[in-house]
Design a protein around this motif. Structure first.
Motif, PDB file in Angstrom:
ATOM      1  N   GLU A   2      30.985  41.549  37.305  1.00  0.00           N
ATOM      2  CA  GLU A   2      32.031  41.368  37.673  1.00  0.00           C
ATOM      3  C   GLU A   2      33.099  40.971  36.599  1.00  0.00           C
ATOM      4  O   GLU A   2      32.926  40.768  35.657  1.00  0.00           O
ATOM      5  CB  GLU A   2      31.833  39.837  38.477  1.00  0.00           C
ATOM      6  N   LEU A   3      34.465  41.063  36.911  1.00  0.00           N
ATOM      7  CA  LEU A   3      35.608  40.998  35.968  1.00  0.00           C
ATOM      8  C   LEU A   3      35.429  39.548  35.622  1.00  0.00           C
ATOM      9  O   LEU A   3      35.832  39.397  34.164  1.00  0.00           O
ATOM     10  CB  LEU A   3      37.070  41.376  36.607  1.00  0.00           C
ATOM     11  N   ARG A   4      35.324  38.559  36.316  1.00  0.00           N
ATOM     12  CA  ARG A   4      35.134  37.141  36.271  1.00  0.00           C
ATOM     13  C   ARG A   4      34.227  36.836  34.916  1.00  0.00           C
ATOM     14  O   ARG A   4      34.549  36.199  33.970  1.00  0.00           O
ATOM     15  CB  ARG A   4      34.867  36.473  37.370  1.00  0.00           C
ATOM     16  N   HIS A   5      32.983  37.717  35.192  1.00  0.00           N
ATOM     17  CA  HIS A   5      32.115  37.308  34.253  1.00  0.00           C
ATOM     18  C   HIS A   5      32.294  38.066  32.729  1.00  0.00           C
ATOM     19  O   HIS A   5      32.263  37.237  31.541  1.00  0.00           O
ATOM     20  CB  HIS A   5      30.752  37.938  34.419  1.00  0.00           C
ATOM     21  N   LEU A   6      33.063  38.882  32.699  1.00  0.00           N
ATOM     22  CA  LEU A   6      33.658  39.593  31.327  1.00  0.00           C
ATOM     23  C   LEU A   6      34.535  38.725  30.920  1.00  0.00           C
ATOM     24  O   LEU A   6      34.639  38.265  29.579  1.00  0.00           O
ATOM     25  CB  LEU A   6      34.159  40.810  31.913  1.00  0.00           C
ATOM     26  N   ARG A   7      35.337  38.078  31.474  1.00  0.00           N
ATOM     27  CA  ARG A   7      36.451  37.022  30.990  1.00  0.00           C
ATOM     28  C   ARG A   7      35.770  35.861  30.527  1.00  0.00           C
ATOM     29  O   ARG A   7      36.213  35.302  29.427  1.00  0.00           O
ATOM     30  CB  ARG A   7      37.469  36.730  32.235  1.00  0.00           C
ATOM     31  N   TYR A   8      34.835  35.294  31.319  1.00  0.00           N
ATOM     32  CA  TYR A   8      34.009  34.191  30.752  1.00  0.00           C
ATOM     33  C   TYR A   8      33.294  34.571  29.247  1.00  0.00           C
ATOM     34  O   TYR A   8      33.336  33.725  28.191  1.00  0.00           O
ATOM     35  CB  TYR A   8      33.072  33.767  31.941  1.00  0.00           C
ATOM     36  N   VAL A  55      26.390  28.489  18.395  1.00  0.00           N
ATOM     37  CA  VAL A  55      26.521  29.717  19.346  1.00  0.00           C
ATOM     38  C   VAL A  55      26.794  30.840  18.726  1.00  0.00           C
ATOM     39  O   VAL A  55      27.846  30.887  17.899  1.00  0.00           O
ATOM     40  CB  VAL A  55      27.128  29.453  20.551  1.00  0.00           C
ATOM     41  N   ALA A  56      26.062  31.676  18.455  1.00  0.00           N
ATOM     42  CA  ALA A  56      26.509  33.128  17.788  1.00  0.00           C
ATOM     43  C   ALA A  56      26.327  34.177  18.512  1.00  0.00           C
ATOM     44  O   ALA A  56      25.354  34.235  19.430  1.00  0.00           O
ATOM     45  CB  ALA A  56      25.467  32.888  16.531  1.00  0.00           C
ATOM     46  N   LEU A  57      27.098  35.227  18.202  1.00  0.00           N
ATOM     47  CA  LEU A  57      27.030  36.577  18.760  1.00  0.00           C
ATOM     48  C   LEU A  57      25.525  37.413  18.427  1.00  0.00           C
ATOM     49  O   LEU A  57      25.587  37.411  17.268  1.00  0.00           O
ATOM     50  CB  LEU A  57      28.189  37.392  18.784  1.00  0.00           C
ATOM     51  N   THR A  58      24.982  38.064  19.161  1.00  0.00           N
ATOM     52  CA  THR A  58      23.903  38.748  18.823  1.00  0.00           C
ATOM     53  C   THR A  58      24.714  40.306  18.612  1.00  0.00           C
ATOM     54  O   THR A  58      25.759  40.472  18.750  1.00  0.00           O
ATOM     55  CB  THR A  58      22.924  38.879  19.874  1.00  0.00           C
ATOM     56  N   PRO A  59      23.924  41.211  17.690  1.00  0.00           N
ATOM     57  CA  PRO A  59      24.468  42.603  17.947  1.00  0.00           C
ATOM     58  C   PRO A  59      24.969  42.997  19.059  1.00  0.00           C
ATOM     59  O   PRO A  59      26.069  43.678  18.972  1.00  0.00           O
ATOM     60  CB  PRO A  59      23.265  43.259  17.208  1.00  0.00           C
ATOM     61  N   ALA A  60      24.311  43.077  20.021  1.00  0.00           N
ATOM     62  CA  ALA A  60      24.657  43.485  21.518  1.00  0.00           C
ATOM     63  C   ALA A  60      25.794  42.852  21.914  1.00  0.00           C
ATOM     64  O   ALA A  60      26.830  43.220  22.609  1.00  0.00           O
ATOM     65  CB  ALA A  60      23.478  43.226  22.438  1.00  0.00           C
ATOM     66  N   GLY A  61      26.259  41.409  21.767  1.00  0.00           N
ATOM     67  CA  GLY A  61      27.223  40.691  22.043  1.00  0.00           C
ATOM     68  C   GLY A  61      28.370  40.998  21.192  1.00  0.00           C
ATOM     69  O   GLY A  61      29.534  41.148  21.623  1.00  0.00           O
ATOM     70  N   GLU A  62      28.184  41.163  19.890  1.00  0.00           N
ATOM     71  CA  GLU A  62      29.323  41.850  19.012  1.00  0.00           C
ATOM     72  C   GLU A  62      30.054  43.117  19.533  1.00  0.00           C
ATOM     73  O   GLU A  62      30.951  43.204  19.731  1.00  0.00           O
ATOM     74  CB  GLU A  62      28.841  42.103  17.708  1.00  0.00           C
ATOM     75  N   TYR A  63      28.878  44.176  20.166  1.00  0.00           N
ATOM     76  CA  TYR A  63      29.425  45.086  20.782  1.00  0.00           C
ATOM     77  C   TYR A  63      30.371  44.820  22.082  1.00  0.00           C
ATOM     78  O   TYR A  63      31.452  45.398  22.116  1.00  0.00           O
ATOM     79  CB  TYR A  63      28.362  46.197  20.961  1.00  0.00           C
ATOM     80  N   LEU A  64      29.424  44.099  22.704  1.00  0.00           N
ATOM     81  CA  LEU A  64      30.352  43.853  24.000  1.00  0.00           C
ATOM     82  C   LEU A  64      31.671  43.185  23.904  1.00  0.00           C
ATOM     83  O   LEU A  64      32.675  43.392  24.718  1.00  0.00           O
ATOM     84  CB  LEU A  64      29.477  43.020  24.991  1.00  0.00           C
ATOM     85  N   LYS A  65      31.680  42.266  22.808  1.00  0.00           N
ATOM     86  CA  LYS A  65      33.115  41.413  22.476  1.00  0.00           C
ATOM     87  C   LYS A  65      34.150  42.494  22.309  1.00  0.00           C
ATOM     88  O   LYS A  65      35.199  42.362  22.763  1.00  0.00           O
ATOM     89  CB  LYS A  65      32.888  40.715  21.288  1.00  0.00           C
ATOM     90  N   GLY A  66      34.105  43.458  21.517  1.00  0.00           N
ATOM     91  CA  GLY A  66      34.820  44.506  21.274  1.00  0.00           C
ATOM     92  C   GLY A  66      35.193  45.302  22.640  1.00  0.00           C
ATOM     93  O   GLY A  66      36.468  45.600  22.761  1.00  0.00           O
ATOM     94  N   GLU A  67      34.228  45.710  23.296  1.00  0.00           N
ATOM     95  CA  GLU A  67      34.484  46.382  24.393  1.00  0.00           C
ATOM     96  C   GLU A  67      35.201  45.645  25.513  1.00  0.00           C
ATOM     97  O   GLU A  67      35.953  46.021  26.331  1.00  0.00           O
ATOM     98  CB  GLU A  67      33.370  46.815  25.090  1.00  0.00           C
ATOM     99  N   SER A  68      34.912  44.608  25.531  1.00  0.00           N
ATOM    100  CA  SER A  68      35.519  43.254  26.686  1.00  0.00           C
ATOM    101  C   SER A  68      36.829  43.441  26.247  1.00  0.00           C
ATOM    102  O   SER A  68      37.743  43.060  27.389  1.00  0.00           O
ATOM    103  CB  SER A  68      34.740  42.116  26.708  1.00  0.00           C
ATOM    104  N   GLU A  69      37.349  43.165  24.846  1.00  0.00           N
ATOM    105  CA  GLU A  69      38.606  43.073  24.489  1.00  0.00           C
ATOM    106  C   GLU A  69      39.537  44.272  24.951  1.00  0.00           C
ATOM    107  O   GLU A  69      40.620  44.165  25.637  1.00  0.00           O
ATOM    108  CB  GLU A  69      39.053  42.808  23.052  1.00  0.00           C
TER     109      GLU A  69
END
Length: 300
Positions: A2-8, A55-69
């Motif tokens: 969901e777009l809402r989840h991505l914004r969160y 709270v810290a980003l995992t490598p997967a989280g880092e990737y999703l951060k760039g993509e989500s932006e």
């Protein structure tokens, strides 16, 4: 996803703090934590490492951060674009013009549209006779037309944007070239250069002026467009009675003189009856504003 989840997720990834992200999003922290867990379960990855201190980003989280932006910026741009189009502030408008109007009136039209509607693209089709423009409006090949009334056929509405006096075009060595003002009677024995179209409103206006002066013009040559017509006149092959906006097309060997009794010809903005495109409406309004003080009718 969901777009809402991505914004969160983006808010938490930016702050690395659930409390701050919840405040920024105006949601309860437990609801935010639950949404992030739902996202991780859907992706079957861990996006954050959580301890009691940080709270810290995992490598997967880092990737999703760039993509989500990137994704969220694209969504925001799309929303903004849709709203601009719905408000008539963005889009493409195809505009047809008669030959002379492309030189005399288009610059003012283009300046006004650029100033008032910078996100609107004008696609120009010039040197279109009135019947061709009317057919283009009916078949949706063009959205607006700048033409010489009357319109041809049905389903076309229009409003006058200019009324021009008719003037005389002669070669520089013509006997009337030295006269500051000419009457139609002076043209009684002249040979005329006219457009080759039977539906030319300019021809009709010139012929009416000749008839009022008590004679029928003799056609020496016919031209497919304004440039050829003026070239023939400049070559001394005949005279022409044309709208005053022809002064915007200077040509070596050509002289323009006022006619005291040459009559007038209209220039109008035309559109397909019932058109409801807000961008077309906005451009029509801008064109009306460009010729404020002229004869304006109803809105399309």
């Amino acid at each position: 996803m969901e777009l809402r989840h991505l914004r969160y997720f983006a808010a938490v990834a930016e702050t690395c703090h659930f409390g701050q992200a919840a405040a920024q999003l105006h949601v309860a922290q437990p609801a935010l934590s639950y949404a992030i867990r739902q996202l991780e379960n859907e992706l079957d990855v861990t996006l954050f490492t959580r301890t009691t201190r940080q709270v810290a980003l995992t490598p997967a989280g880092e990737y999703l951060k760039g993509e989500s932006e990137r994704i969220l910026a694209g969504v925001d741009d799309a929303v903004d674009g849709v709203r601009r189009i719905a408000a008539g502030r963005s889009g493409l408008v195809r505009l047809g013009l008669t030959g002379i109007a492309a030189f005399s009136h288009l610059p003012r039209i283009a300046r006004m549209v650029k100033r008032e509607l910078p996100d609107v693209d004008l696609q120009i089709q010039s040197d279109m006779l009135t019947p061709v423009q009317c057919e283009g409006l009916r078949t949706m090949a063009i959205d607006l037309g700048v033409l010489r009334p009357p319109v041809v056929g049905e389903e076309i509405d229009m409003r006058t944007i200019d009324i021009e006096p008719m003037v005389l075009a002669v070669s520089v060595d013509h006997r009337l070239a030295v006269e500051p003002v000419v009457s139609m009677d002076d043209l009684r024995n002249e040979m005329f250069v006219m457009y080759d179209s039977r539906d030319s409103a300019v021809n009709d206006a010139a012929i009416r002026s000749c008839h009022r002066a008590g004679f029928v013009p003799r056609r020496a040559h016919e031209a497919p467009g304004t440039a050829v017509l003026l070239a023939l006149v400049a070559a001394g092959l005949g005279v022409a009675v044309l709208p005053a906006s022809v002064r915007s097309l200077p040509l070596d060997g050509l002289v323009i003189r006022d006619l005291v009794d040459g009559g007038t010809v209209e220039l109008a903005l035309a559109w397909r009856a019932g058109q409801d495109n807000p961008v077309v409406q906005s451009v029509a309004d801008a064109i009306a504003a460009a010729f404020a003080g002229a004869y304006l009718g109803d809105h399309p």
